[in-house]
Design a protein around this motif. Structure first.
Motif, short mmCIF file in Angstrom:
data_model
loop_
_atom_site.label_atom_id
_atom_site.label_comp_id
_atom_site.label_asym_id
_atom_site.label_seq_id
_atom_site.Cartn_x
_atom_site.Cartn_y
_atom_site.Cartn_z
N SER A 480 0.81 -1.22 0.00
CA SER A 480 0.00 0.00 0.00
C SER A 480 0.84 1.27 0.00
N GLY A 481 2.16 1.13 0.02
CA GLY A 481 3.03 2.29 -0.07
C GLY A 481 3.92 2.56 1.12
N GLN A 482 3.74 1.82 2.22
CA GLN A 482 4.62 2.03 3.38
C GLN A 482 6.06 1.72 3.00
N GLN A 483 6.98 2.62 3.31
CA GLN A 483 8.37 2.46 2.93
C GLN A 483 9.07 1.42 3.79
N THR A 484 9.85 0.54 3.17
CA THR A 484 10.63 -0.44 3.92
C THR A 484 11.98 0.17 4.29
N LYS A 485 12.70 -0.52 5.19
CA LYS A 485 14.00 -0.02 5.63
C LYS A 485 14.98 0.08 4.46
N SER A 486 14.98 -0.91 3.57
CA SER A 486 15.92 -0.87 2.45
C SER A 486 15.58 0.26 1.48
N GLU A 487 14.29 0.59 1.34
CA GLU A 487 13.90 1.73 0.51
C GLU A 487 14.40 3.03 1.13
N ALA A 488 14.26 3.16 2.43
CA ALA A 488 14.71 4.38 3.11
C ALA A 488 16.21 4.57 2.94
N LEU A 489 16.95 3.47 2.84
CA LEU A 489 18.40 3.54 2.66
C LEU A 489 18.80 3.76 1.21
N GLY A 490 17.84 3.66 0.30
CA GLY A 490 18.14 3.86 -1.12
C GLY A 490 18.73 2.65 -1.81
N LEU A 491 18.59 1.47 -1.22
CA LEU A 491 19.12 0.26 -1.84
C LEU A 491 18.24 -0.18 -3.01
N GLY A 492 18.85 -0.88 -3.96
CA GLY A 492 18.06 -1.47 -5.03
C GLY A 492 18.62 -1.35 -6.43
N ASP A 493 19.30 -0.24 -6.76
CA ASP A 493 19.83 -0.09 -8.12
C ASP A 493 20.95 -1.09 -8.40
N ASN A 494 21.88 -1.24 -7.47
CA ASN A 494 23.03 -2.12 -7.69
C ASN A 494 22.71 -3.58 -7.49
N GLU A 495 21.52 -3.89 -7.00
CA GLU A 495 21.10 -5.28 -6.80
C GLU A 495 20.38 -5.84 -8.03
N PHE A 496 20.32 -5.07 -9.10
CA PHE A 496 19.79 -5.57 -10.37
C PHE A 496 20.92 -6.30 -11.09
N VAL A 497 20.87 -7.65 -11.09
CA VAL A 497 21.96 -8.46 -11.65
C VAL A 497 21.36 -9.61 -12.45
N PRO A 498 21.18 -9.44 -13.76
CA PRO A 498 20.66 -10.54 -14.58
C PRO A 498 21.63 -11.73 -14.58
N TRP A 499 21.07 -12.93 -14.63
CA TRP A 499 21.87 -14.16 -14.67
C TRP A 499 22.54 -14.28 -16.03
N GLN A 500 23.88 -14.41 -16.03
CA GLN A 500 24.61 -14.57 -17.28
C GLN A 500 24.95 -16.04 -17.49
N ILE A 501 24.45 -16.59 -18.58
CA ILE A 501 24.74 -17.97 -18.96
C ILE A 501 25.31 -17.98 -20.38
N GLY A 502 26.31 -18.77 -20.62
CA GLY A 502 26.87 -18.89 -21.96
C GLY A 502 28.25 -18.27 -22.06
N ALA A 503 28.87 -18.50 -23.20
CA ALA A 503 30.24 -18.00 -23.43
C ALA A 503 30.26 -16.49 -23.56
N VAL A 504 31.30 -15.88 -22.97
CA VAL A 504 31.58 -14.48 -23.20
C VAL A 504 32.57 -14.41 -24.37
N MET A 505 32.16 -13.74 -25.44
CA MET A 505 32.94 -13.82 -26.68
C MET A 505 33.55 -12.47 -27.06
#
Length: 505
Positions: A480-505
């Motif tokens: 409903s919009g209540q802010q969590t502790k991690s939101e108040a700290l500004g966390l979240g941008d650097n935790e976006f990490v897509p899974w990489q599978i396959g050869a790096v070429m």
């Protein structure tokens, strides 16, 4: 001193609820501890001969590597990973699981109803890099927008999130690797918590921006640009800022309204686990998960390497043979994947997990699956695949928290619940993270990070039911919009990490 905890009558170990000094004899067997043993760790309740299995939660967690006397500390010095039973009884507990779905009075939360019928818990503008080359421009643009104060005039906009990553080129143009990245980017751009999205590319990468533009079709909710066509780094930052300024009035028109709790998809995560995880926070979150299912909603368990050894508990409540086959195929794939890369499924637990009392992956998994509660396993999804069903579901992800959570959010989770015993500085966007501490010490040590203390289930006599109720109320309040502790700290941008599978070429 609280008595050691026996979790199942078949167990050969008990768990210490609190730290004990050398010389203590918690079982009164005349075999005092030779050194200090921390709470959450195990001691033998019976003699265990070398080579014999060791039982906790009524399940095998490893085998003894030497003779263990009753009262001895049981950990990595005398307990090792061993193979687990594959005598799966698929669907054996399905009737019990169906009976575990609670009858719940309807509940609502204040959410954002989108034109396509999706329901969001946040209203964010997403900047999505299609390649690592555009990571800096989206991060710089988001930072400059936030610092400018322009968002203050738009109270219904929850911020601008920069989803940057380290791939998108040097990869095969077809296959599972690019398909995963495609699903992650599209899942975030079209997420119910996102009011509008801008894809930003370099121009010559493998993950061409046209791939996303073709999916988007017409409309203003999703747009795109490239650095090469826009005129370079600074010009692109300015172009992104101008586009966001154009979008803000429209995104701000969204407003919250009562939405059924059945619209919720809740991701289940654990990180920095300890010996208390399977005793407090995970079972409490599991019972809360049952209640979300009872409300008609969806919960998403993941981290395939962290159900290893406990998969039989999920298979016994699989809703169909197809669901069971999908889960078994994942287990086989992960065994081969780790072998191919010179690893072992027991490379997990981490050093911190072991310091917290978890000895093998079998033990860790038995505690981790408790987050999924007791209801039928209704579906198994690939990484970042859209979650279309309801009930208790499973998504294939690594155990690495940022990668796992990224997949769950891409699949449509609007809220994430994260249990931790050692402590974790984790947050997520655009779906907020609720952090659950497994013990009092952690909750007191990291008060700005932890939203709920589950340690009082041991220290204060708080019941499992009461804690599950508290978690459900927090989920609805957060939705409903209540802010969590991690939101108040500004966390979240650097935790976006897509899974990489396959050869790096």
């Amino acid at each position: 001193m609280a008595d050691p905890m026996l979790l199942n009558p078949a167990d050969s170990v008990v768990v210490l609820p609190a730290r004990l000094p050398a010389g203590a004899d918690p079982l009164g067997l005349g075999n005092p501890l030779s050194k200090t043993v921390s709470g959450g760790h195990k001691i033998a309740r019976v003699a265990i001969s070398s080579g014999q299995p060791i039982y906790k939660f009524g399940q095998v967690i490893g085998h003894a590597t030497q003779d263990i006397v009753a009262g001895d500390h049981v950990h990595s010095h005398n307990c090792a990973f061993s193979d687990h039973s594959r005598a799966y009884e698929i669907g054996a507990d399905l009737a019990v699981a169906r009976a575990a779905i609670p009858v719940m009075a309807p509940r609502t939360f204040q959410g954002y109803v989108r034109e396509n019928g999706q329901v969001g818990t946040r209203n964010t503008i997403a900047l999505c890099a299609t390649v690592n080359c555009s990571a800096t421009v989206i991060r710089r643009a988001a930072s400059e927008i936030e610092a400018s104060g322009v968002l203050d005039a738009y109270p219904n906009v929850d911020g601008v999130a920069a989803f940057a990553h380290s791939t998108g080129c040097g990869m095969a143009s077809s296959g599972r690797g690019i398909d995963i990245l495609d699903r992650v980017l599209w899942g975030h751009a079209t997420h119910p918590n996102v009011g509008a999205a801008i894809f930003v590319g370099l121009g010559c990468e493998v993950m061409q921006i046209a791939r996303m533009q073709n999916k988007a079709g017409g409309g203003d909710r999703i747009s795109g640009l490239t650095i090469q066509a826009t005129g370079g780094t600074r010009a692109t930052i300015d172009a992104i800022k101008a586009k966001v300024a154009e979008l803000l009035p429209q995104v701000n028109k969204a407003s919250r309204s009562p939405c059924p709790a059945s619209a919720l998809k809740v991701a289940l995560q654990c990180g920095g686990s300890d010996g208390y995880s399977g005793l407090t926070a995970n079972p409490a979150l599991g019972l809360a998960s049952d209640r979300i299912v009872g409300l008609g909603g969806t919960v998403i368990l993941s981290e395939t390497p962290e159900i290893y050894g406990a998969e039989q508990l999920l298979l016994r409540r699989a809703a169909s043979a197809d669901v069971a086959d999908k889960l078994l195929a994942l287990i086989s794939w992960w065994e081969e994947y780790t072998r191919m890369n010179g690893g072992s499924m027991d490379n997990n637990p981490s050093p911190g997990n072991k310091q917290g009392g978890l000895t093998t992956i079998l033990e860790k998994s038995l505690g981790a699956v408790a987050k999924g509660g007791n209801t039928p396993l209704t579906a198994v999804y690939d990484y970042a695949e859209q979650i279309t069903g309801t009930g208790f579901t499973f998504m294939d992800t690594p155990g690495y928290d940022p990668v796992s959570a990224t997949g769950q959010i891409a699949g449509g989770a609007q809220v994430l619940c994260f249990t931790t015993g050692r402590g974790s500085a984790f947050g997520s966007k655009p779906a907020p993270t609720i952090k659950l501490a497994t013990n009092d010490t952690l909750f007191a040590a990291m008060p700005e990070d932890m939203d709920i203390n589950c340690g009082d289930m041991l220290s204060g006599g708080v019941t499992l039911d009461a804690k599950a109720d508290q978690i459900v109320e927090m989920i609805l309040a957060t939705a409903s919009g209540q802010q969590t502790k991690s939101e108040a700290l500004g966390l979240g941008d650097n935790e976006f990490v897509p899974w990489q599978i396959g050869a790096v070429m």
